[in-house]
Design a protein around this motif. Sequence first.
Motif, short mmCIF file in Angstrom:
data_model
loop_
_atom_site.label_atom_id
_atom_site.label_comp_id
_atom_site.label_asym_id
_atom_site.label_seq_id
_atom_site.Cartn_x
_atom_site.Cartn_y
_atom_site.Cartn_z
N GLY A 53 0.79 -1.23 0.00
CA GLY A 53 0.00 0.00 0.00
C GLY A 53 0.82 1.27 0.00
O GLY A 53 0.50 2.24 -0.70
N TYR A 54 1.89 1.26 0.79
CA TYR A 54 2.73 2.46 0.88
C TYR A 54 3.87 2.44 -0.14
O TYR A 54 4.69 3.36 -0.16
CB TYR A 54 3.27 2.62 2.29
N GLY A 55 3.91 1.38 -0.93
CA GLY A 55 4.93 1.30 -1.97
C GLY A 55 6.30 0.96 -1.46
O GLY A 55 7.29 1.11 -2.18
N ASP A 56 6.40 0.45 -0.22
CA ASP A 56 7.72 0.20 0.36
C ASP A 56 8.25 -1.18 0.07
O ASP A 56 9.40 -1.49 0.41
CB ASP A 56 7.68 0.43 1.87
N SER A 57 7.45 -2.01 -0.57
CA SER A 57 7.91 -3.36 -0.91
C SER A 57 7.26 -3.80 -2.21
O SER A 57 6.07 -3.55 -2.45
CB SER A 57 7.57 -4.34 0.20
N THR A 58 8.06 -4.45 -3.04
CA THR A 58 7.57 -4.97 -4.31
C THR A 58 8.10 -6.38 -4.52
O THR A 58 9.12 -6.77 -3.93
CB THR A 58 8.03 -4.10 -5.50
N ASN A 59 7.42 -7.14 -5.34
CA ASN A 59 7.98 -8.41 -5.79
C ASN A 59 7.45 -8.73 -7.18
O ASN A 59 6.42 -8.19 -7.59
CB ASN A 59 7.74 -9.56 -4.80
N TYR A 60 8.19 -9.57 -7.89
CA TYR A 60 7.96 -9.81 -9.31
C TYR A 60 8.02 -11.28 -9.65
O TYR A 60 8.74 -12.06 -9.00
CB TYR A 60 9.03 -9.08 -10.14
N ALA A 61 7.32 -11.62 -10.72
CA ALA A 61 7.50 -12.95 -11.31
C ALA A 61 8.86 -13.00 -11.98
O ALA A 61 9.37 -12.00 -12.48
CB ALA A 61 6.40 -13.20 -12.34
N GLY A 62 9.41 -14.20 -12.00
CA GLY A 62 10.72 -14.37 -12.60
C GLY A 62 10.78 -13.96 -14.06
O GLY A 62 11.82 -13.51 -14.55
N SER A 63 9.68 -14.12 -14.76
CA SER A 63 9.65 -13.84 -16.19
C SER A 63 9.81 -12.35 -16.52
O SER A 63 10.16 -12.00 -17.65
CB SER A 63 8.34 -14.35 -16.79
N VAL A 64 9.56 -11.47 -15.53
CA VAL A 64 9.62 -10.04 -15.81
C VAL A 64 10.60 -9.30 -14.89
O VAL A 64 10.84 -8.11 -15.09
CB VAL A 64 8.23 -9.38 -15.70
N ARG A 65 11.16 -9.99 -13.91
CA ARG A 65 12.06 -9.33 -12.96
C ARG A 65 13.26 -8.75 -13.71
O ARG A 65 13.87 -9.40 -14.53
CB ARG A 65 12.53 -10.32 -11.90
N GLY A 66 13.57 -7.50 -13.41
CA GLY A 66 14.66 -6.82 -14.07
C GLY A 66 14.25 -6.07 -15.32
O GLY A 66 15.01 -5.23 -15.82
N ARG A 67 13.07 -6.35 -15.84
CA ARG A 67 12.56 -5.66 -17.04
C ARG A 67 11.35 -4.78 -16.72
O ARG A 67 11.18 -3.72 -17.32
CB ARG A 67 12.17 -6.65 -18.13
N PHE A 68 10.51 -5.23 -15.80
CA PHE A 68 9.29 -4.52 -15.43
C PHE A 68 9.45 -3.91 -14.04
O PHE A 68 10.10 -4.51 -13.16
CB PHE A 68 8.09 -5.45 -15.42
N THR A 69 8.83 -2.75 -13.84
CA THR A 69 8.85 -2.10 -12.54
C THR A 69 7.45 -1.63 -12.18
O THR A 69 6.80 -0.92 -12.96
CB THR A 69 9.79 -0.88 -12.55
#
Length: 116
Positions: A53-69
Amino acid sequence: QVRLVESGGGLVQPGGSLRLSCAASGFTFSIYDMRWYRQAPGKEREFLAHITGYGDSTNYAGSVRGRFTISRDNAKNTVYLQMNSLKSEDTAVYYCKVDVLGNDVWGQGTQVPVSS
């Protein structure tokens, strides 16, 4: 009424970039985690990214990590997905989602074809 509206999709060439937006209304946006998903033709819907909610933590699928934000602007009740280095396999309909009190609410989706 909880509502999510995605925008920003469109045709993009391989290697290109695009930023998707998801405008939220009908709930207290800043206290809810937000997620992006996509669904490619003939495939199941796939989780992409999550932000607290506060934008202090994110996580990504492996297929897009490093390319998508994933990011958010709580003053504008909007969550974003910045997509870089796009590939043809990123072609899909992209959706944002929020879980409000145990109910999943989805936007209508925005199409992103990646093609030369």
